[in-house]
Design a protein around this motif. Structure first.
Motif, PDB file in Angstrom:
ATOM      1  N   GLY A 235      -2.667 -10.178  -4.661  1.00 50.09           N
ATOM      2  CA  GLY A 235      -2.684 -11.607  -4.968  1.00 50.09           C
ATOM      3  C   GLY A 235      -3.934 -12.346  -4.555  1.00 50.09           C
ATOM      4  N   THR A 236      -4.641 -11.845  -3.561  1.00 51.07           N
ATOM      5  CA  THR A 236      -5.780 -12.561  -2.976  1.00 51.07           C
ATOM      6  C   THR A 236      -6.861 -12.852  -3.995  1.00 51.07           C
ATOM      7  OG1 THR A 236      -5.358 -11.308  -0.962  1.00 51.07           O
ATOM      8  CG2 THR A 236      -7.419 -12.535  -1.071  1.00 51.07           C
ATOM      9  N   ARG A 237      -7.071 -11.934  -4.896  1.00 46.37           N
ATOM     10  CA  ARG A 237      -8.187 -12.069  -5.839  1.00 46.37           C
ATOM     11  C   ARG A 237      -7.747 -12.448  -7.255  1.00 46.37           C
ATOM     12  NH1 ARG A 237      -8.959  -8.103  -2.274  1.00 46.37           N
ATOM     13  NH2 ARG A 237      -7.705  -6.717  -3.597  1.00 46.37           N
ATOM     14  N   VAL A 238      -6.447 -12.659  -7.472  1.00 46.75           N
ATOM     15  CA  VAL A 238      -5.966 -13.095  -8.787  1.00 46.75           C
ATOM     16  C   VAL A 238      -6.398 -14.535  -9.011  1.00 46.75           C
ATOM     17  CG1 VAL A 238      -3.932 -13.586 -10.194  1.00 46.75           C
ATOM     18  CG2 VAL A 238      -4.025 -11.499  -8.810  1.00 46.75           C
ATOM     19  N   VAL A 239      -7.046 -14.800 -10.136  1.00 43.08           N
ATOM     20  CA  VAL A 239      -7.557 -16.148 -10.388  1.00 43.08           C
ATOM     21  C   VAL A 239      -6.798 -16.870 -11.494  1.00 43.08           C
ATOM     22  CG1 VAL A 239      -9.861 -15.597  -9.541  1.00 43.08           C
ATOM     23  CG2 VAL A 239      -9.354 -15.284 -11.963  1.00 43.08           C
ATOM     24  N   ALA A 240      -6.206 -16.153 -12.420  1.00 41.79           N
ATOM     25  CA  ALA A 240      -5.473 -16.790 -13.509  1.00 41.79           C
ATOM     26  C   ALA A 240      -4.500 -15.776 -14.084  1.00 41.79           C
ATOM     27  CB  ALA A 240      -6.422 -17.282 -14.606  1.00 41.79           C
ATOM     28  N   GLN A 241      -3.350 -16.268 -14.529  1.00 41.65           N
ATOM     29  CA  GLN A 241      -2.406 -15.373 -15.165  1.00 41.65           C
ATOM     30  C   GLN A 241      -1.425 -16.168 -16.012  1.00 41.65           C
ATOM     31  OE1 GLN A 241      -0.177 -13.145 -12.256  1.00 41.65           O
ATOM     32  NE2 GLN A 241      -0.250 -14.812 -10.779  1.00 41.65           N
ATOM     33  N   GLU A 243       1.991 -15.284 -19.110  1.00 40.30           N
ATOM     34  CA  GLU A 243       3.107 -14.386 -19.407  1.00 40.30           C
ATOM     35  C   GLU A 243       2.614 -13.019 -19.862  1.00 40.30           C
ATOM     36  OE1 GLU A 243       7.039 -14.237 -22.352  1.00 40.30           O
ATOM     37  OE2 GLU A 243       5.736 -16.004 -22.306  1.00 40.30           O
ATOM     38  N   HIS A 244       1.420 -12.979 -20.479  1.00 42.05           N
ATOM     39  CA  HIS A 244       0.940 -11.740 -21.088  1.00 42.05           C
ATOM     40  C   HIS A 244      -0.383 -11.226 -20.520  1.00 42.05           C
ATOM     41  CE1 HIS A 244       4.066 -12.277 -24.103  1.00 42.05           C
ATOM     42  NE2 HIS A 244       3.657 -13.518 -24.246  1.00 42.05           N
ATOM     43  N   TRP A 245      -1.081 -12.012 -19.707  1.00 44.41           N
ATOM     44  CA  TRP A 245      -2.400 -11.625 -19.213  1.00 44.41           C
ATOM     45  C   TRP A 245      -2.523 -11.948 -17.734  1.00 44.41           C
ATOM     46  CZ3 TRP A 245      -6.209  -9.375 -22.298  1.00 44.41           C
ATOM     47  CH2 TRP A 245      -5.945  -9.360 -23.676  1.00 44.41           C
ATOM     48  N   THR A 246      -3.376 -11.205 -17.051  1.00 46.96           N
ATOM     49  CA  THR A 246      -3.723 -11.518 -15.665  1.00 46.96           C
ATOM     50  C   THR A 246      -5.216 -11.289 -15.468  1.00 46.96           C
ATOM     51  OG1 THR A 246      -3.076 -11.191 -13.345  1.00 46.96           O
ATOM     52  CG2 THR A 246      -3.295  -9.217 -14.703  1.00 46.96           C
ATOM     53  N   ALA A 247      -5.844 -12.173 -14.688  1.00 52.98           N
ATOM     54  CA  ALA A 247      -7.276 -12.095 -14.425  1.00 52.98           C
ATOM     55  C   ALA A 247      -7.502 -12.076 -12.922  1.00 52.98           C
ATOM     56  CB  ALA A 247      -8.003 -13.291 -15.043  1.00 52.98           C
ATOM     57  N   PHE A 248      -8.397 -11.197 -12.482  1.00 49.68           N
ATOM     58  CA  PHE A 248      -8.664 -11.085 -11.049  1.00 49.68           C
ATOM     59  C   PHE A 248     -10.118 -10.683 -10.826  1.00 49.68           C
ATOM     60  CE2 PHE A 248      -6.863  -7.093 -12.610  1.00 49.68           C
ATOM     61  CZ  PHE A 248      -7.811  -6.157 -12.225  1.00 49.68           C
ATOM     62  N   VAL A 249     -10.608 -11.003  -9.642  1.00 46.83           N
ATOM     63  CA  VAL A 249     -11.898 -10.494  -9.186  1.00 46.83           C
ATOM     64  C   VAL A 249     -11.647  -9.106  -8.615  1.00 46.83           C
ATOM     65  CG1 VAL A 249     -13.834 -10.828  -7.609  1.00 46.83           C
ATOM     66  CG2 VAL A 249     -12.730 -12.817  -8.670  1.00 46.83           C
ATOM     67  N   PRO A 250     -12.331  -8.074  -9.078  1.00 49.43           N
ATOM     68  CA  PRO A 250     -12.077  -6.721  -8.561  1.00 49.43           C
ATOM     69  C   PRO A 250     -12.379  -6.636  -7.065  1.00 49.43           C
ATOM     70  CG  PRO A 250     -13.437  -6.653 -10.555  1.00 49.43           C
ATOM     71  CD  PRO A 250     -13.355  -8.081 -10.141  1.00 49.43           C
ATOM     72  N   ALA A 251     -11.607  -5.834  -6.379  1.00 50.63           N
ATOM     73  CA  ALA A 251     -11.811  -5.665  -4.941  1.00 50.63           C
ATOM     74  C   ALA A 251     -13.204  -5.136  -4.632  1.00 50.63           C
ATOM     75  CB  ALA A 251     -10.744  -4.720  -4.377  1.00 50.63           C
ATOM     76  N   ALA A 366     -15.406 -15.260  -3.926  1.00 50.67           N
ATOM     77  CA  ALA A 366     -15.655 -15.528  -5.343  1.00 50.67           C
ATOM     78  C   ALA A 366     -14.368 -15.955  -6.038  1.00 50.67           C
ATOM     79  CB  ALA A 366     -16.234 -14.285  -6.017  1.00 50.67           C
ATOM     80  N   ALA A 367     -13.257 -15.283  -5.721  1.00 50.32           N
ATOM     81  CA  ALA A 367     -11.977 -15.644  -6.327  1.00 50.32           C
ATOM     82  C   ALA A 367     -11.583 -17.066  -5.965  1.00 50.32           C
ATOM     83  CB  ALA A 367     -10.895 -14.654  -5.887  1.00 50.32           C
ATOM     84  N   ASP A 368     -11.786 -17.471  -4.714  1.00 51.10           N
ATOM     85  CA  ASP A 368     -11.477 -18.840  -4.297  1.00 51.10           C
ATOM     86  C   ASP A 368     -12.272 -19.846  -5.118  1.00 51.10           C
ATOM     87  OD1 ASP A 368      -9.658 -18.051  -2.361  1.00 51.10           O
ATOM     88  OD2 ASP A 368     -11.115 -18.127  -0.710  1.00 51.10           O
ATOM     89  N   ALA A 373     -12.499 -23.804  -9.731  1.00 48.59           N
ATOM     90  CA  ALA A 373     -13.213 -24.323 -10.899  1.00 48.59           C
ATOM     91  C   ALA A 373     -12.396 -24.272 -12.179  1.00 48.59           C
ATOM     92  CB  ALA A 373     -14.512 -23.530 -11.100  1.00 48.59           C
ATOM     93  N   LEU A 374     -11.211 -23.667 -12.135  1.00 43.13           N
ATOM     94  CA  LEU A 374     -10.387 -23.572 -13.341  1.00 43.13           C
ATOM     95  C   LEU A 374      -9.875 -24.938 -13.767  1.00 43.13           C
ATOM     96  CD1 LEU A 374      -8.275 -20.413 -12.461  1.00 43.13           C
ATOM     97  CD2 LEU A 374      -9.756 -20.637 -14.471  1.00 43.13           C
ATOM     98  N   PRO A 375      -9.730 -25.157 -15.063  1.00 40.72           N
ATOM     99  CA  PRO A 375      -9.150 -26.410 -15.549  1.00 40.72           C
ATOM    100  C   PRO A 375      -7.667 -26.493 -15.227  1.00 40.72           C
ATOM    101  CG  PRO A 375      -9.515 -24.903 -17.383  1.00 40.72           C
ATOM    102  CD  PRO A 375     -10.142 -24.269 -16.166  1.00 40.72           C
ATOM    103  N   ALA A 376      -7.097 -27.671 -15.355  1.00 45.97           N
ATOM    104  CA  ALA A 376      -5.695 -27.880 -14.995  1.00 45.97           C
ATOM    105  C   ALA A 376      -4.755 -27.013 -15.821  1.00 45.97           C
ATOM    106  CB  ALA A 376      -5.331 -29.358 -15.166  1.00 45.97           C
ATOM    107  N   SER A 377      -5.112 -26.712 -17.053  1.00 42.40           N
ATOM    108  CA  SER A 377      -4.257 -25.905 -17.917  1.00 42.40           C
ATOM    109  C   SER A 377      -4.017 -24.530 -17.316  1.00 42.40           C
ATOM    110  CB  SER A 377      -4.881 -25.764 -19.308  1.00 42.40           C
ATOM    111  OG  SER A 377      -6.177 -25.169 -19.219  1.00 42.40           O
TER     112      SER A 377
END
Length: 389
Positions: A235-241, A243-251, A366-368, A373-377
């Motif tokens: 969870g620490t590096r997950v930046v967006a997700q 129902e169908h996708w997840t985005a993370f900064v690789p360890a 970087a994940a933080d 910086a992500l938009p509200a959506s």
């Protein structure tokens, strides 16, 4: 989800190259507009040469030395043609347009192998195809400025080209990507990407495929599924997700700011995404690009231009019959070489000389920053995803 309809039409440029329009409404007639430029027949001099020390192929494309380089805005070849101003796009407007690159790194070419007296040279004619993908007719826009509808049209274009190019007998891998920013080496400022249809499996894809095979042999599981599951649990590096996708900064991120975006249901290529995956992808991809735009202060006179980035789709290699390797998982790698305002990450002695990477930014930090910086959506999408789980 309602099936998204995109209207596809195919035309020819003056030198015989193909142009494909992906329109959001029917009956535009854009493919019927003639290219009025007096171009000579299309030909290239590409060649593939083998590096025995690394077991890799290198493409030589000397004709690209003469490609168009940073033209003024009123001479951009990716704008639609207007009056007597003729460009690579004959139509007076377009939604998304794809055409064969006039200066390709890869293309079918005559056999230009060296003479038999050169024992160190193993070469073969080039093959494959290079295409340019124009995301919008608006010269001043960026991908992050597109509407979700237009981003979805680009997704449909990527999927279409992946399926068609991957079915060719001379193609082993299809690679859609976008270079943004002069720091990356962009030579045309119009918002666009490219697609390389390689006649060989590129080294990075081959390395990942080899790692996946080792993981399967050792554990019985799929490497990509394991990586995604582990990052989601951490969870620490997950930046967006969603129902169908997840985005993370690789360890073990190599770049200062780098994100991997995976569909939660593994598929080998963009062409294998279902309607729900394609629809959510358009939104979450725009969120990530907006976050990268916001990582650094907005440019003032004499300071940094907008964030440079490379957006790279990693897809499964295809066999001789066009069948993709289903052990491989489609995913996006999005990264910037800017490490701080006014500072770039240069590939110096360790990276360029030894391919041994050293990162100056902790992936967790970087994940933080990317999350902030992500938009509200994106925050709403992540909350809804947690509630659904």
């Amino acid at each position: 989800m309602r099936t998204r309809q995109v209207f596809r039409s195919v035309g020819r440029l003056a030198d015989g190259r193909e142009i494909i329009y992906f329109d959001e409404a029917p009956g535009t007639g854009r493919a019927d507009v003639a290219d009025r430029r007096p171009l000579p027949p299309f030909s290239t001099g590409s060649q593939l040469r083998y590096d025995p020390l690394l077991d890799e192929w290198v493409a030589l494309a000397a004709h690209r030395q003469n490609r168009t380089y940073l033209p003024p805005p009123d001479e951009c070849p990716l704008d639609p043609s207007q009056g007597e101003r003729l460009s690579e796009i004959p139509a007076g407007d377009y939604d998304v347009a794809v055409f064969e690159n006039r200066f390709p790194s890869l293309a079918p070419a005559p056999d230009t192998a060296a003479a038999d007296h050169d024992p160190a040279l193993r070469a073969r004619p080039s093959a494959g195809r290079c295409e340019v993908v124009c995301f919008t007719s608006d010269h001043s826009a960026s991908f992050s400025d597109l509407t979700p509808e237009r981003a979805r049209t680009v997704v449909e274009a990527w999927a279409d080209r992946t399926a068609e190019l991957g079915a060719r007998s001379d193609v082993a891998h299809v690679y859609p990507f976008e270079n943004r920013g002069i720091e990356i080496g962009v030579t045309l400022q119009h918002p666009h990407g490219q697609i390389y249809a390689y006649p060989f499996v590129p080294p990075r894809i081959e390395a990942m495929r080899g790692a996946a095979r080792k993981h399967r042999a050792a554990t019985g599981g799929n490497l990509f599924d394991t990586v995604v599951a582990d990052e989601r649990r951490a969870g620490t590096r997950v930046v967006a997700q969603g129902e169908h996708w997840t985005a993370f900064v690789p360890a073990a991120a190599r770049w200062p700011y780098e994100v991997r975006l995976f569909p939660l249901r593994r598929v080998p290529t963009l062409a294998h995404l279902d309607e729900d995956q394609r629809g959510e992808l358009a939104g979450i991809y725009l969120d990530l690009l907006s976050a990268f735009e916001g990582l650094f202060p907005q440019p003032a006179e004499g300071t940094d231009p907008p964030t440079p980035y490379i957006s790279a789709w990693h897809q499964a290699p295809v066999g001789a019959d066009g069948t993709p390797d289903t052990e491989f998982a489609l995913h996006l790698q999005l990264f910037t070489l800017r490490r701080a305002p006014g500072k770039l990450k240069y590939l110096a002695g360790s990276e360029s000389g030894m391919a041994a990477w050293i990162n100056d930014v902790a992936p967790e930090d970087a994940a933080d920053r990317i999350r902030a910086a992500l938009p509200a959506s994106a925050a709403r999408r992540r909350t809804e995803s947690k509630e659904q789980r």
